[in-house]
Design an enzyme around this catalytic site. Sequence first.
Site, mmCIF file in Angstrom:
data_model
loop_
_atom_site.group_PDB
_atom_site.id
_atom_site.type_symbol
_atom_site.label_atom_id
_atom_site.label_comp_id
_atom_site.label_asym_id
_atom_site.label_seq_id
_atom_site.Cartn_x
_atom_site.Cartn_y
_atom_site.Cartn_z
ATOM 1 N N ARG A 1 86.008 39.485 130.801
ATOM 2 C CA ARG A 1 86.687 38.628 129.805
ATOM 3 C C ARG A 1 85.688 37.669 129.163
ATOM 4 N NH1 ARG A 1 89.275 34.536 131.515
ATOM 5 N NH2 ARG A 1 90.382 35.545 133.209
ATOM 6 N N TYR B 1 98.368 38.474 104.391
ATOM 7 C CA TYR B 1 98.861 39.498 105.313
ATOM 8 C C TYR B 1 100.132 38.974 106.007
ATOM 9 C CZ TYR B 1 99.003 42.554 109.358
ATOM 10 O OH TYR B 1 99.404 43.425 110.328
ATOM 11 N N ASP C 1 89.394 35.450 105.555
ATOM 12 C CA ASP C 1 89.683 36.768 106.131
ATOM 13 C C ASP C 1 88.955 37.795 105.264
ATOM 14 O OD1 ASP C 1 90.822 39.285 106.701
ATOM 15 O OD2 ASP C 1 92.733 38.402 107.299
ATOM 16 N N LYS D 1 90.651 47.916 110.586
ATOM 17 C CA LYS D 1 90.649 48.498 109.241
ATOM 18 C C LYS D 1 89.287 49.135 108.924
ATOM 19 C CE LYS D 1 94.679 46.597 109.550
ATOM 20 N NZ LYS D 1 95.040 45.297 108.996
HETATM 21 C C1 LIG Z 1 95.770 44.168 109.449
HETATM 22 C C2 LIG Z 1 95.350 42.823 109.002
HETATM 23 C C3 LIG Z 1 95.360 41.735 109.876
HETATM 24 C C4 LIG Z 1 95.854 41.859 111.309
HETATM 25 O O1 LIG Z 1 95.031 42.682 112.072
HETATM 26 P P1 LIG Z 1 95.534 43.610 113.301
HETATM 27 O O2 LIG Z 1 94.278 44.282 113.721
HETATM 28 O O3 LIG Z 1 96.564 44.557 112.731
HETATM 29 O O4 LIG Z 1 96.112 42.722 114.315
HETATM 30 C C5 LIG Z 1 94.900 40.516 109.405
HETATM 31 N N1 LIG Z 1 94.469 40.372 108.134
HETATM 32 C C6 LIG Z 1 94.462 41.398 107.266
HETATM 33 C C7 LIG Z 1 93.985 41.180 105.866
HETATM 34 C C8 LIG Z 1 94.908 42.656 107.663
HETATM 35 O O5 LIG Z 1 94.911 43.674 106.799
#
Ligand SMILES: *Cc1c(COP(=O)(O)O)cnc(C)c1O
Length: 377
Positions: free
Chosen positions: A46, A98, A170, A195
């Site tokens: 961890r 998101y 982000d 992603k």
């Molecule tokens: C998918 C997404 C998230 C969340 O991520 P997860 O891996 O699904 O928990 C946050 N910000 C954006 C822009 C996203 O596309």
Amino acid sequence: MKPETLCIHGATDRTHTTGAVCPPIYQTATFAHPGVNQSTGYDYTRSQNPTREHLEQLLARLEGGVDALAFSSGMAAIAALMELFSPGDHIIASDDLYGGAIRLFDKISTKNGLRVRYADTSDLAAVEEAITDRTRAIYVETPSNPMMHVSDIGALRARIGGRDILLIADNTFLTPYYCRPLELGADIVTHSGTKYLGGHNDTLAGFLVTADAAMAERLRFLHKTTGACLSPFDSFLLTRGIKTLAIRMERAQHNAVLIANRLLSHPKVTAVHYVGLDSHPSLAVSKKQTSGFGAMISFETDSPETARGVLERVRLILYAESLGGAETLITYPLLQTHADVPEDRRVARGITDRLLRLSVGIEHVDDLIADLEQALA
Ligand SMILES: *Cc1c(COP(=O)(O)O)cnc(C)c1O
């Protein structure tokens, strides 16, 4: 080194001596100590694991940070990030975001005493108007999901000036291949590594990255204390995915430009939101702060029936949530990513029953266009 090279050679593994080209998967929960008060540098997975550390070094270098922390999902990363703040703190967030981040802010951060105000962060005057003396962070997604609004990170940094406000970006949609927010003045970058970084629609992951050593220490404390860290095997998959990030981003963007232009001239499509179109209102800001536009497109159809028809009729393109993988995916934000956003706010942001979002993949563009055209017919 250029980003293409960093994606492949950006991390050095300090633990193995075999010459292995790929990092070993250290599938262990704990590490034995050589003696009392001695450590190999690893104590418990961890806190740190060599396979995860390899990935974290790689992402830190790609983003121009001093440290990166790998989490078990993007939401785990953002949830841990919110632990930086205390009851009464005020956070300004992009009003197009998101859906999972909105749900976290509204249902959990607010319960914990944070106050979140949504504003159009592409409008500097609107941001200035929203700042109070309790504001501790500005949280932007750029381009935003799903309406593709672009926030000017450098200009936001200049607006904040010497005030005690963190600028958080982000960077999921563009990745460090096209945009490095820390170099533009952001304090912390967040990612859904699920992603483009992972890139194969097979693993969940998330990241926090910073260029400030003291902040890195605070985030590391939150990472090991809240505990949603990325497993050794998933860390390996992310490292593997990032090797091809550059060519995947290039191909996906190439396809997206052609698809966005084709959609623009389609009689059943009434609007196309893509940062790479000449008609995008923030083209100049994008050109200033990014080296590419990515491959996320949203578009409006002439009726809800057309939108639903596309979802029913696509064959090659998959009707599925998520984005950034090899496969082209189409989603219906109304019922999927933004289903939990209150209707008035959803509609005010343009997320209607006619809006579809496309994550353009790396197939041949002719096959994708043919599929979209038969689905829209
Ligand atoms: C998918 C997404 C998230 C969340 O991520 P997860 O891996 O699904 O928990 C946050 N910000 C954006 C822009 C996203 O596309």
